[in-house]
Design an enzyme around this catalytic site. Structure first.
Site, PDB file in Angstrom:
ATOM      1  CG  HIS A   1      -2.011  -1.030   1.119  1.00 52.39           C
ATOM      2  ND1 HIS A   1      -3.302  -0.740   0.783  1.00 52.39           N
ATOM      3  CD2 HIS A   1      -1.968  -2.370   1.283  1.00 52.39           C
ATOM      4  CE1 HIS A   1      -4.013  -1.855   0.757  1.00 52.39           C
ATOM      5  NE2 HIS A   1      -3.217  -2.864   1.062  1.00 52.39           N
TER       6      HIS A   1
ATOM      7  CG  ASP B   1      -0.071   9.435   0.412  1.00 50.86           C
ATOM      8  OD1 ASP B   1      -0.103   8.222   0.695  1.00 50.86           O
ATOM      9  OD2 ASP B   1      -0.858  10.273   0.901  1.00 50.86           O
TER      10      ASP B   1
HETATM   11  P1  ADP Z   1      -2.911   6.707   4.814  1.00 52.78           P
HETATM   12  O1  ADP Z   1      -3.240   5.375   4.319  1.00 52.78           O
HETATM   13  O2  ADP Z   1      -1.475   7.070   4.644  1.00 52.78           O
HETATM   14  O3  ADP Z   1      -3.362   6.976   6.180  1.00 52.78           O
HETATM   15  P2  ADP Z   1      -5.012   7.622   2.989  1.00 52.78           P
HETATM   16  O4  ADP Z   1      -5.384   8.998   2.566  1.00 52.78           O
HETATM   17  O5  ADP Z   1      -4.838   6.673   1.879  1.00 52.78           O
HETATM   18  O6  ADP Z   1      -3.699   7.761   3.882  1.00 52.78           O
HETATM   19  O7  ADP Z   1      -6.115   7.007   3.927  1.00 52.78           O
HETATM   20  C1  ADP Z   1      -6.559   7.654   5.089  1.00 52.78           C
HETATM   21  C2  ADP Z   1      -7.913   7.062   5.490  1.00 52.78           C
HETATM   22  O8  ADP Z   1      -8.144   7.369   6.845  1.00 52.78           O
HETATM   23  C3  ADP Z   1      -9.043   7.619   4.684  1.00 52.78           C
HETATM   24  O9  ADP Z   1      -9.950   6.590   4.348  1.00 52.78           O
HETATM   25  C4  ADP Z   1      -9.688   8.628   5.610  1.00 52.78           C
HETATM   26  O10 ADP Z   1     -11.069   8.754   5.455  1.00 52.78           O
HETATM   27  C5  ADP Z   1      -9.380   8.069   6.983  1.00 52.78           C
HETATM   28  N1  ADP Z   1      -9.171   9.180   7.932  1.00 52.78           N
HETATM   29  C6  ADP Z   1      -8.296  10.148   7.796  1.00 52.78           C
HETATM   30  N2  ADP Z   1      -8.389  11.014   8.821  1.00 52.78           N
HETATM   31  C7  ADP Z   1      -9.349  10.578   9.610  1.00 52.78           C
HETATM   32  C8  ADP Z   1      -9.898  11.038  10.834  1.00 52.78           C
HETATM   33  N3  ADP Z   1      -9.464  12.134  11.462  1.00 52.78           N
HETATM   34  N4  ADP Z   1     -10.861  10.308  11.365  1.00 52.78           N
HETATM   35  C9  ADP Z   1     -11.281   9.214  10.768  1.00 52.78           C
HETATM   36  N5  ADP Z   1     -10.807   8.734   9.619  1.00 52.78           N
HETATM   37  C10 ADP Z   1      -9.844   9.399   9.042  1.00 52.78           C
HETATM   38  C1  G6P Z   2      -0.883   3.472   5.863  1.00 52.38           C
HETATM   39  C2  G6P Z   2      -0.297   2.086   5.783  1.00 52.38           C
HETATM   40  C3  G6P Z   2      -1.161   1.092   6.543  1.00 52.38           C
HETATM   41  C4  G6P Z   2      -1.382   1.570   7.953  1.00 52.38           C
HETATM   42  C5  G6P Z   2      -1.952   2.976   7.951  1.00 52.38           C
HETATM   43  C6  G6P Z   2      -2.117   3.534   9.352  1.00 52.38           C
HETATM   44  O1  G6P Z   2      -2.084   3.474   5.195  1.00 52.38           O
HETATM   45  O2  G6P Z   2      -0.165   1.711   4.435  1.00 52.38           O
HETATM   46  O3  G6P Z   2      -0.558  -0.182   6.557  1.00 52.38           O
HETATM   47  O4  G6P Z   2      -2.248   0.705   8.649  1.00 52.38           O
HETATM   48  O5  G6P Z   2      -1.090   3.827   7.218  1.00 52.38           O
HETATM   49  O6  G6P Z   2      -0.937   3.441  10.090  1.00 52.38           O
HETATM   50  P1  G6P Z   2      -0.839   2.613  11.452  1.00 52.38           P
HETATM   51  O7  G6P Z   2       0.614   2.568  11.750  1.00 52.38           O
HETATM   52  O8  G6P Z   2      -1.628   3.405  12.428  1.00 52.38           O
HETATM   53  O9  G6P Z   2      -1.421   1.276  11.233  1.00 52.38           O
END
Ligand code: ADP
Ligand code: G6P
Length: 735
Positions: free
Chosen positions: A168, A384
């Site tokens: 991912h 990202d």
């Molecule tokens: P990453 O995987 O690096 O965290 P992404 O943008 O791909 O970044 O995914 C983030 C996910 O987490 C999204 O589905 C978003 O809706 C969710 N998210 C982000 N911020 C919040 C928050 N403050 N509360 C709940 N869900 C959140």
């Molecule tokens: C990214 C990574 C995931 C991970 C998520 C949240 O989306 O690809 O594997 O679960 O970030 O990070 P955390 O360390 O809280 O699981």
């Protein structure tokens, strides 16, 4: 029972915590992986294995029971980790080594042997849990950078299980990946999968390049050829549950005043008191890859460059706490607090604060409030893997209004060309994009968003998962050639039976890659005593043996000159019959060699690690020791250059295994082998591994038992895995 899919990731979609001593609290996990895969998990027949979010030290038997029940209800199986494991594996190797390195933050990357050991140990723990729960016919789908070794571990103990792996996060360029002390182990772990998925073609390309340079496996297009199987690699850009966000936005607009959330009421109040003003939204985990500090600085630059927007815009920044035990994250938290404070201090007026900053996780409904109320989304990651927030924002814009400003460093940018794409390090460009967004006519907003929405709708999370599973299912089919059958069991018995029943037999045996393995230095390759013993035994069984090779006659003579076999050298040009002398088989000239040799020399000069082999009647350019990509590229170049040069002569260009050979046409192993069929044989057998052997497979009589060594495409009727299997087959004939 129906076959199930076992989903495996570090984090489960549910976050388990203990409050007030013994109270087990369940909340949804944040992050792209958990939110994305949740929809897949809910629909199918699957079991999700992952870390509970707790340490073993925190859990007593009573709590464990509650956790198990809660997890089971959600079709999950929770693994607890000890504090030490968590430190080494999660806060350590996963998030202080792989995460920064794969996101090109080399200066943050720590190389620590103890943490690597912890990572391996926890990967084993996951692999064991998978194996415990695996039933025949199940498929395993492993996710992300925390579990790179798990595919290899599962494959080793269950070779027949079908394993998919999806990364991912980005896969970095070879130049960055090669700095890892444990690079071979990580790649081998990943190659335990039958299908490896990445968000973009660039990540896929980087991975293939590391595999071919570091492990030196053959990679062709999107396939990696291992000794006994083929691994497929492909890009599958992850989508979102589009309908869920669209629906939530539509419902949001139906809400009456008293159904609205507190947050929404505050947002509405702001919009009412500042007519004509716009809200800019950003949502991310508090992570240095997300470019949050850049974003604030670029926003500051925007207010300075275009002061007319002061009091007219507000940046709403939602940052979710993440990995707060890792020092870089703690530092980032302090940096952001300071920056927000400084900018607000610098620009605020009595009625206006430029940045509203929330440092917390928010329930889904509040996310929808923010997405639907914001005119602009500003997402500026420095790197990202995908960025789902960008997609979620667009999906909630049901009236097609809104402008997305997105970093070109996010995987999502590849699919969202109609957004305003920026370089997160170029503050001036971001400031201009903000101005453009602020002033963009509604018509243009709609036109842009319409295109993106159509794409996001078509390639949603379900489609993404379906495509991946379909491709994974496809790996179960024999990739080799519909025609060739693997030599084992009944097939092997059949061949043995034909051999035993025949009275006069002939075996054509290629040398390199068939009777012996390759070596970087071809001169060091030599047959072993076992092979000579087998030759001896076969001779006693009324068997004519022909060693048929591209090697020159001196080499074959050195090793087989005194053996009771027929030798064919240089792909058929030279022949030495049993007990006879060497003689040339075709009427060939070598005048062409002096004009072609300088061309090959120029390729040697330009391609380190390559060399020319000059045989009596042919020239060969070897590139086994060169950089695999450069070698392959130069080989293509050379064969087309040489083909042009040789078109007026009676010459042909052979693309062998890491060698290009130029020789007189009409000389090939097929023609040479056929000429050996002077007697009436009732068993004809030909075996070889490369392209030059295909001539034999095609030209020998159809009743020939033709066998390809390795997994490449072939015209042979059968195939075996490697030289070990060839040896065994010949020994079985000899018994
Ligand atoms: P990453 O995987 O690096 O965290 P992404 O943008 O791909 O970044 O995914 C983030 C996910 O987490 C999204 O589905 C978003 O809706 C969710 N998210 C982000 N911020 C919040 C928050 N403050 N509360 C709940 N869900 C959140
Ligand atoms: C990214 C990574 C995931 C991970 C998520 C949240 O989306 O690809 O594997 O679960 O970030 O990070 P955390 O360390 O809280 O699981």
């Amino acid at each position: 029972m129906k076959n199930k899919t076992i989903i495996v990731s570090n984090r489960l979609p549910l976050q388990i915590s203990i409050e007030n001593d013994n109270d087990v609290k369940i909340s949804p996990s944040v992050g792209g992986l958990a939110t994305g895969m949740k929809s897949v998990h809910q629909e199918g027949d699957s079991l999700w294995i992952g870390w509970s979010g707790l340490t073993e030290e925190e859990v007593n038997p009573e709590i464990q029971k509650e956790i198990n029940t809660a997890a089971e209800q959600e079709k999950c199986l929770a693994i607890n980790l000890t504090e030490q494991e968590l430190d080494d594996y999660y806060y350590g190797f996963s998030n202080r080594t792989i995460w920064p390195l794969f996101h090109y933050f080399m200066e943050y990357t720590k190389f620590d042997e103890e943490q690597w050991k912890g990572y391996k140990k926890v990967n084993e723990k996951f692999a064991e849990k998978i194996i415990e729960n695996l039933e025949d016919g199940d498929t395993v789908w492993i996710h992300d950078y925390q579990l790179l070794l798990v595919p290899g571990m599962v494959k080793e103990s269950k070779p027949n299980v079908t394993i998919g792996f999806f990364l991912h996060i980005p896969f970095p360029s070879y130049e960055v990946f090669r700095t890892l002390p444990w690079r071979e182990s990580l790649l081998k772990g990943m190659l335990g999968a039958d299908l490896l998925g990445f968000h973009t073609y660039d990540y896929e390309r980087h991975f293939l390049s590391s595999v071919s340079r570091i492990l030196r496996h053959e990679t062709q297009f999107n396939e990696i050829t291992l000794k006994n199987r083929i691994v497929k690699v492909d890009s599958f850009p992850m989508g979102i549950d589009y309908e869920k966000f669209e629906q939530a936005a539509l419902e949001h607009f139906e809400k009456t005043q008293d159904q609205k959330s507190e947050l929404q009421a505050r947002l509405d109040q702001h919009l009412e008191t500042s007519p004509g003003s716009k809200m800019i939204l950003s949502i991310d985990r508090l992570d240095y890859t997300k470019g949050i500090a850049n974003r604030i600085r670029a926003f500051e630059h925007f207010l300075e460059k275009y002061p007319q927007f002061k009091e007219k815009v507000r940046l709403i920044m939602l940052a979710v706490p993440s990995r707060s035990n890792v020092p870089q994250y703690q530092k980032l938290k302090r940096e952001i607090d300071e920056l927000v404070g400084r900018i607000n201090g610098k620009f605020s007026t009595v009625s206006w604060t430029p940045i509203w900053y929330f440092y917390r996780s928010m329930p889904f409904d509040n996310l929808i409030d923010l997405y639907t109320s914001s005119d602009i989304a500003l997402l500026t990651p420095r790197r990202d893997g995908m960025n789902l927030v960008a997609k979620e924002y667009i999906a909630t814009r049901t009236d097609l209004s809104g402008v997305l400003i997105l970093s070109e460093m996010a995987g999502a940018a590849h699919e969202m060309n109609e957004a305003l794409i920026i370089n997160p390090n170029n503050y001036d460009q971001i400031a201009d994009a903000l101005k453009q967004a602020f002033e963009m006519p509604l018509k243009e907003q709609k036109a842009r968003n319409k295109i993106i929405q159509r794409r996001l709708k078509r390639y949603g999370i379900k489609k993404w998962a379906d495509e991946f599973m379909k491709a994974l299912e496809g790996t179960k089919v024999n990739h080799i050639s519909k025609k060739a059958t693997f030599v084992e069991g009944k097939t092997e018995e059949y061949i043995m039976d034909l051999f035993d029943k025949a009275s006069k037999k002939i075996l054509f045996l290629d040398f390199d890659g068939t009777l012996v393995d390759f070596n970087d230095d071809p001169e060091l390759v030599a047959p072993d005593e076992d092979l000579f013993a087998t030759i001896e035994q076969l001779n006693n069984k009324n068997c004519d043996l022909v060693i048929i090779s591209g090697r020159d006659k001196n080499f074959l003579n050195t090793h087989f000159g005194d053996k009771n076999v027929t030798l064919i050298a240089e792909h058929g040009l030279w022949l030495k019959e049993k007990g006879g002398e060497w003689g040339i088989t075709e009427n060939v000239n070598k005048n062409w060699m002096s004009s072609i040799r300088p061309v090959l020399e120029s390729f040697v000069d330009r391609t380190p690690g390559t060399f020319i082999e000059e045989k009596d009647y042919s020239l060969a350019w070897h590139y086994r020791k060169s950089d695999p990509q450069l070698g392959g590229q130069r080989a293509n170049e050379l064969s087309s250059v040489v083909k042009d040069l040789t078109s007026n002569h009676d010459l042909s260009v052979l693309n062998g295994n890491k060698v290009i050979e130029i020789k007189n046409s009409g000389v090939n192993k097929g023609r040479a082998a056929t000429k050996q069929l002077k007697e009436k044989y009732d068993f004809i057998f030909a075996i070889g591994d490369d392209w030059t052997d295909e001539y034999m497979f095609r030209e020998l009589p159809s009743k020939t038992i033709s066998i390809k060594v390795g997994l490449q495409k072939t015209d042979a009727s059968y195939y075996v895995e490697d030289t070990v299997q060839v040896k065994k087959l010949l020994q079985d004939f000899a018994k």
